[in-house]
Design a protein around this motif. Structure first.
Motif, PDB file in Angstrom:
ATOM      1  N   PHE A  49      11.400 -31.208   9.304  1.00  0.00           N
ATOM      2  CA  PHE A  49      12.707 -30.550   9.272  1.00  0.00           C
ATOM      3  C   PHE A  49      12.817 -29.624   8.062  1.00  0.00           C
ATOM      4  CE2 PHE A  49      17.039 -30.525   7.557  1.00  0.00           C
ATOM      5  CZ  PHE A  49      17.721 -29.931   8.602  1.00  0.00           C
ATOM      6  N   SER A  50      12.365 -30.139   6.885  1.00  0.00           N
ATOM      7  CA  SER A  50      12.455 -29.315   5.677  1.00  0.00           C
ATOM      8  C   SER A  50      11.584 -28.075   5.807  1.00  0.00           C
ATOM      9  CB  SER A  50      12.036 -30.142   4.455  1.00  0.00           C
ATOM     10  OG  SER A  50      12.906 -31.237   4.261  1.00  0.00           O
ATOM     11  N   GLY A  51      10.361 -28.251   6.381  1.00  0.00           N
ATOM     12  CA  GLY A  51       9.493 -27.086   6.570  1.00  0.00           C
ATOM     13  C   GLY A  51      10.104 -26.075   7.517  1.00  0.00           C
ATOM     14  N   LEU A  52      10.639 -26.602   8.628  1.00  0.00           N
ATOM     15  CA  LEU A  52      11.285 -25.715   9.593  1.00  0.00           C
ATOM     16  C   LEU A  52      12.510 -25.052   8.983  1.00  0.00           C
ATOM     17  CD1 LEU A  52      11.556 -24.597  12.470  1.00  0.00           C
ATOM     18  CD2 LEU A  52      12.838 -26.667  13.070  1.00  0.00           C
ATOM     19  N   PHE A  53      13.291 -25.804   8.270  1.00  0.00           N
ATOM     20  CA  PHE A  53      14.512 -25.316   7.643  1.00  0.00           C
ATOM     21  C   PHE A  53      14.193 -24.198   6.646  1.00  0.00           C
ATOM     22  CE2 PHE A  53      17.906 -25.583   4.437  1.00  0.00           C
ATOM     23  CZ  PHE A  53      19.027 -25.515   5.259  1.00  0.00           C
ATOM     24  N   ALA A  54      13.125 -24.441   5.859  1.00  0.00           N
ATOM     25  CA  ALA A  54      12.759 -23.441   4.849  1.00  0.00           C
ATOM     26  C   ALA A  54      12.167 -22.187   5.491  1.00  0.00           C
ATOM     27  CB  ALA A  54      11.769 -24.044   3.855  1.00  0.00           C
ATOM     28  N   ALA A  55      11.505 -22.354   6.649  1.00  0.00           N
ATOM     29  CA  ALA A  55      10.831 -21.219   7.279  1.00  0.00           C
ATOM     30  C   ALA A  55      11.727 -20.418   8.214  1.00  0.00           C
ATOM     31  CB  ALA A  55       9.607 -21.726   8.043  1.00  0.00           C
ATOM     32  N   LEU A  56      12.948 -20.858   8.373  1.00  0.00           N
ATOM     33  CA  LEU A  56      13.844 -20.124   9.261  1.00  0.00           C
ATOM     34  C   LEU A  56      14.018 -18.676   8.774  1.00  0.00           C
ATOM     35  CD1 LEU A  56      16.656 -22.754   9.979  1.00  0.00           C
ATOM     36  CD2 LEU A  56      15.026 -21.807  11.629  1.00  0.00           C
ATOM     37  N   PRO A  57      13.964 -17.681   9.684  1.00  0.00           N
ATOM     38  CA  PRO A  57      14.062 -16.273   9.266  1.00  0.00           C
ATOM     39  C   PRO A  57      15.496 -15.816   9.036  1.00  0.00           C
ATOM     40  CG  PRO A  57      13.733 -16.374  11.626  1.00  0.00           C
ATOM     41  CD  PRO A  57      13.689 -17.805  11.132  1.00  0.00           C
ATOM     42  N   VAL A  58      16.441 -16.740   9.109  1.00  0.00           N
ATOM     43  CA  VAL A  58      17.844 -16.398   8.905  1.00  0.00           C
ATOM     44  C   VAL A  58      18.402 -17.329   7.841  1.00  0.00           C
ATOM     45  CG1 VAL A  58      18.176 -15.542  11.248  1.00  0.00           C
ATOM     46  CG2 VAL A  58      18.595 -17.972  10.748  1.00  0.00           C
ATOM     47  N   PRO A  59      19.516 -16.970   7.200  1.00  0.00           N
ATOM     48  CA  PRO A  59      20.130 -17.884   6.222  1.00  0.00           C
ATOM     49  C   PRO A  59      20.520 -19.206   6.887  1.00  0.00           C
ATOM     50  CG  PRO A  59      21.045 -15.668   6.019  1.00  0.00           C
ATOM     51  CD  PRO A  59      20.226 -15.674   7.253  1.00  0.00           C
ATOM     52  N   ALA A  60      20.167 -20.320   6.240  1.00  0.00           N
ATOM     53  CA  ALA A  60      20.461 -21.654   6.788  1.00  0.00           C
ATOM     54  C   ALA A  60      20.988 -22.556   5.674  1.00  0.00           C
ATOM     55  CB  ALA A  60      19.213 -22.252   7.426  1.00  0.00           C
ATOM     56  N   LEU A  61      22.025 -23.326   6.017  1.00  0.00           N
ATOM     57  CA  LEU A  61      22.647 -24.244   5.075  1.00  0.00           C
ATOM     58  C   LEU A  61      22.829 -25.606   5.734  1.00  0.00           C
ATOM     59  CD1 LEU A  61      25.561 -21.935   3.804  1.00  0.00           C
ATOM     60  CD2 LEU A  61      23.337 -22.269   2.695  1.00  0.00           C
ATOM     61  N   ARG A 116      20.514 -13.900   0.635  1.00  0.00           N
ATOM     62  CA  ARG A 116      21.638 -13.237   1.319  1.00  0.00           C
ATOM     63  C   ARG A 116      22.932 -13.405   0.532  1.00  0.00           C
ATOM     64  NH1 ARG A 116      23.845  -9.885   2.511  1.00  0.00           N
ATOM     65  NH2 ARG A 116      24.471  -8.933   4.483  1.00  0.00           N
ATOM     66  N   PHE A 117      23.103 -14.592  -0.073  1.00  0.00           N
ATOM     67  CA  PHE A 117      24.350 -14.834  -0.798  1.00  0.00           C
ATOM     68  C   PHE A 117      24.245 -14.497  -2.283  1.00  0.00           C
ATOM     69  CE2 PHE A 117      24.971 -17.598   2.937  1.00  0.00           C
ATOM     70  CZ  PHE A 117      26.217 -17.141   3.337  1.00  0.00           C
ATOM     71  N   ALA A 118      23.067 -14.033  -2.694  1.00  0.00           N
ATOM     72  CA  ALA A 118      22.847 -13.608  -4.079  1.00  0.00           C
ATOM     73  C   ALA A 118      23.151 -14.741  -5.065  1.00  0.00           C
ATOM     74  CB  ALA A 118      23.695 -12.378  -4.407  1.00  0.00           C
ATOM     75  N   THR A 125      29.063 -12.242  -0.240  1.00  0.00           N
ATOM     76  CA  THR A 125      28.075 -12.708  -1.199  1.00  0.00           C
ATOM     77  C   THR A 125      28.769 -13.007  -2.523  1.00  0.00           C
ATOM     78  OG1 THR A 125      27.606 -10.468  -1.953  1.00  0.00           O
ATOM     79  CG2 THR A 125      26.344 -11.274  -0.072  1.00  0.00           C
ATOM     80  N   ALA A 126      27.964 -13.473  -3.473  1.00  0.00           N
ATOM     81  CA  ALA A 126      28.523 -13.800  -4.775  1.00  0.00           C
ATOM     82  C   ALA A 126      29.081 -12.565  -5.470  1.00  0.00           C
ATOM     83  CB  ALA A 126      27.448 -14.457  -5.648  1.00  0.00           C
ATOM     84  N   ASP A 127      28.515 -11.382  -5.156  1.00  0.00           N
ATOM     85  CA  ASP A 127      29.017 -10.142  -5.761  1.00  0.00           C
ATOM     86  C   ASP A 127      30.022  -9.430  -4.850  1.00  0.00           C
ATOM     87  OD1 ASP A 127      27.257  -9.463  -3.812  1.00  0.00           O
ATOM     88  OD2 ASP A 127      25.918  -8.263  -5.068  1.00  0.00           O
ATOM     89  N   GLU A 128      30.626 -10.205  -3.948  1.00  0.00           N
ATOM     90  CA  GLU A 128      31.726  -9.730  -3.101  1.00  0.00           C
ATOM     91  C   GLU A 128      31.300  -8.675  -2.073  1.00  0.00           C
ATOM     92  OE1 GLU A 128      34.712 -11.025  -3.016  1.00  0.00           O
ATOM     93  OE2 GLU A 128      34.231 -12.432  -4.636  1.00  0.00           O
ATOM     94  N   GLN A 129      30.023  -8.623  -1.758  1.00  0.00           N
ATOM     95  CA  GLN A 129      29.564  -7.735  -0.692  1.00  0.00           C
ATOM     96  C   GLN A 129      29.739  -8.442   0.648  1.00  0.00           C
ATOM     97  OE1 GLN A 129      28.462  -4.532  -1.062  1.00  0.00           O
ATOM     98  NE2 GLN A 129      28.972  -4.744  -3.238  1.00  0.00           N
ATOM     99  N   GLN A 130      30.488  -7.828   1.538  1.00  0.00           N
ATOM    100  CA  GLN A 130      30.785  -8.472   2.817  1.00  0.00           C
ATOM    101  C   GLN A 130      29.718  -8.136   3.857  1.00  0.00           C
ATOM    102  OE1 GLN A 130      34.774  -7.605   4.088  1.00  0.00           O
ATOM    103  NE2 GLN A 130      35.671  -9.013   2.608  1.00  0.00           N
ATOM    104  N   PHE A 131      29.498  -9.079   4.754  1.00  0.00           N
ATOM    105  CA  PHE A 131      28.626  -8.845   5.911  1.00  0.00           C
ATOM    106  C   PHE A 131      29.149  -9.685   7.077  1.00  0.00           C
ATOM    107  CE2 PHE A 131      26.801 -12.462   3.740  1.00  0.00           C
ATOM    108  CZ  PHE A 131      26.322 -13.302   4.746  1.00  0.00           C
ATOM    109  N   ILE A 132      28.679  -9.349   8.238  1.00  0.00           N
ATOM    110  CA  ILE A 132      29.147  -9.996   9.468  1.00  0.00           C
ATOM    111  C   ILE A 132      27.965 -10.711  10.111  1.00  0.00           C
ATOM    112  CG2 ILE A 132      30.145  -9.621  11.758  1.00  0.00           C
ATOM    113  CD1 ILE A 132      31.506  -7.122  10.615  1.00  0.00           C
TER     114      ILE A 132
END
Length: 528
Positions: free
Chosen positions: A66-78, A96-98, A143-150
């Motif tokens: 799970f950790s390997g898969l979680f870390a290898a995901l090509p998208v942000p994952a929490l 992505r979240f800086a 993001t932490a620097d207030e840059q918005q994304f969708i």
């Protein structure tokens, strides 16, 4: 030992986890047996410990996967709990979240969303708790620097991580900022196109492969004089004038087969009220990803006013060309008239004058190299009088002292159609009439000069006769007078005879020298 494990295993399978203790409590066992039971109990504990170790190894292995898969995901994952605290993140999420890993872990996830999105997040987690997974498109994050994304957010519950009824969730975020931006641009472009389509100064439409109107704008309806509903029921073929239909159908079919991507042409169309209008048409095929024709874009512009202006311009150009041609012809005619007029005033030799007229006259005609001229006088014909019976010709009388003394004829050897659609220009007729008048003036001048010369000669002869009268006898004086008279009249015979007293006979008195050469007749008897 194996026997003890077997007994322990059987006891575990029966669910007798404390059977030895139960027997001791009842006082129904001895020490030796108790020791035996303790051994069995110990074996049971070892079996349970082995199973726990196996489960722990399996769990650790699963966690590693799970950790390997979680870390290898090509998208942000929490991994968050139901309160929203972040417990785990992958490297893509950090980028992505800086935020660094330490900062992001234990961070309060709702802080990474605008307040307006908090309600959607709670709803999403509740659905995932009840249904194990949930998705929501188009959630705004920052993001932490207030840059918005969708992003599109996908949430799955992790029941194996439930602690004290506290759920944990895996949150995956697929960044859709570029896609949304593209959709916005496309929508904006579509709105702009629709606005242009609706308010375009020209007719615009989309048509299908079977020639039907799919969509039309108001300008096109106004152009053809139909309501939108009425126009949609027609095809563009119904509105095209038959004179240009076949040529356009050929090009239209080339779009259908892919031979052409589009074409443009001018044609005539028929309005709803029957009026025929000139239009400029542009048709362009639009194809799908597979290359199949989807529809055809049509732009139609009313060019009736332009056509009328072009026609007026053509008429003006034609008029200017005719004026220019007329001016050139007038210059040629004036040159010919001027040259012939000068010759008529300066020349005295008739043959030489008419030779100049025959040379100069064709210079004033439209086709200068194909002119036949004839000048027919009572005494002589100048030029070529071999006009065919079918040959068109211009004729004008030559007059001297209001008397017709001849005519001038002019024609083209080959059949000609001039700019006025006639065999001759009107100005050419005037030219011939003018030249005929100049010839008449020339002949009048020559005759006047000849008359003057004759008068002068007569006066000179009379003066000479008067002077010689006292010096000659009668017969010599008569002969002298006859020879002068012969010269003045350009005669070949000159004599004087007398009528005898019988009134029937004559007697020759005097005759000139030419008379003896040119006359052999004997005149004796006369009649009253």
């Amino acid at each position: 030992m194996n026997k003890i494990k077997k007994l322990a295993s059987e006891a575990l399978q029966r669910g007798d986890f404390d059977f030895a203790l139960q027997e001791v409590a009842r006082g129904e066992t001895d020490v030796s047996r108790l020791i035996e039971d303790l051994k069995i109990y110990h074996a049971e504990l070892e079996i349970q410990n082995e199973e726990l170790l196996e489960n722990q190894a399996f769990t650790e292995k699963a966690m590693r996967r799970f950790s390997g898969l979680f870390a290898a995901l090509p998208v942000p994952a929490l991994v968050i709990d139901e309160v929203g605290v972040i417990h785990e993140c992958n490297a893509i999420a950090e980028q992505r979240f800086a935020l660094g890993r330490k900062q992001l872990r234990s961070h309060y996830f709702p802080r990474l969303l605008p307040k307006k999105e908090h309600g959607r997040l709670r709803e999403l987690l509740q659905i995932a708790r009840n249904e194990d997974c949930a998705s929501q498109a188009g959630i705004e994050l920052k993001t932490a620097d207030e840059q918005q994304f969708i992003a599109d957010m996908h949430v799955s519950s992790l029941p194996e991580l439930i602690e004290n009824n506290a759920y944990h969730f895996v949150v995956l975020m697929v960044d859709q900022t570029a896609v949304v931006k593209q959709h916005v641009l496309l929508e904006e472009s579509r709105r702009h196109f629709q606005a242009y389509f609706d308010s375009a100064p020209v007719g615009m439409a989309a048509i299908s492969a079977d020639k039907q109107w799919l969509e039309v704008n108001d300008k096109l309806c106004d152009l053809f004089g139909y309501s939108r509903d009425a126009l949609i029921k027609l095809t563009w073929v119904d509105l095209t004038h038959p004179s240009g239909l076949d040529a356009e159908l050929e090009q239209f079919n080339d779009i259908l087969t892919g031979k052409l991507e589009g074409y443009a042409l001018d044609k005539r169309c028929i309005r709803g009220d029957g009026e025929i209008i000139d239009v400029h048409v542009i048709k362009q095929g639009v194809r799908d990803a597979s290359g199949q024709l989807d529809y055809i874009v049509v732009i139609i512009e009313d060019i009736s006013a332009r056509k009328q202006a072009e026609l007026a311009l053509m008429e003006r150009d034609r008029a200017l060309e005719n004026q220019s041609l007329s001016l050139r012809e007038r210059i040629k005619e004036l040159k010919a008239i001027y040259a012939i007029s000068r010759a008529s005033q300066l020349m005295s030799d008739q043959d030489a004058f008419f030779a100049d007229v025959l040379r100069l006259l064709p210079m004033g005609m439209y086709y200068t190299d194909d002119v036949s001229v004839s000048i027919d006088l009572a005494s002589k014909i100048y030029g070529n009088n071999s006009f065919s019976a079918t040959m068109d010709k211009l004729e004008s009388d030559i007059q001297v002292d209001a008397q017709v003394v001849g005519k001038i004829s002019v024609g083209y050897r080959k059949p000609r159609i001039l700019p006025n659609n006639k065999p001759f220009l009107d100005e050419e007729k005037q030219l011939i009439e003018g030249i005929a008048e100049l010839i008449g003036l020339f002949l009048t001048r020559i005759r006047s000069q000849q008359a003057q010369e004759l008068t002068s000669q007569r006066n000179a002869a009379l003066l000479s006769l008067t002077r010689q009268a006292t010096k000659m006898d009668e017969q010599s004086l008569l002969r002298f007078a006859l020879e002068h008279a012969e010269t003045l009249t350009d005669s070949h015979i000159a004599y004087v005879h007398f009528v005898n007293s019988d009134q029937n006979t004559i007697s020759f008195g005097v005759w000139s020298g030419k008379t003896l050469q040119n006359c052999t007749a004997v005149h004796i008897i006369i009649t009253r």
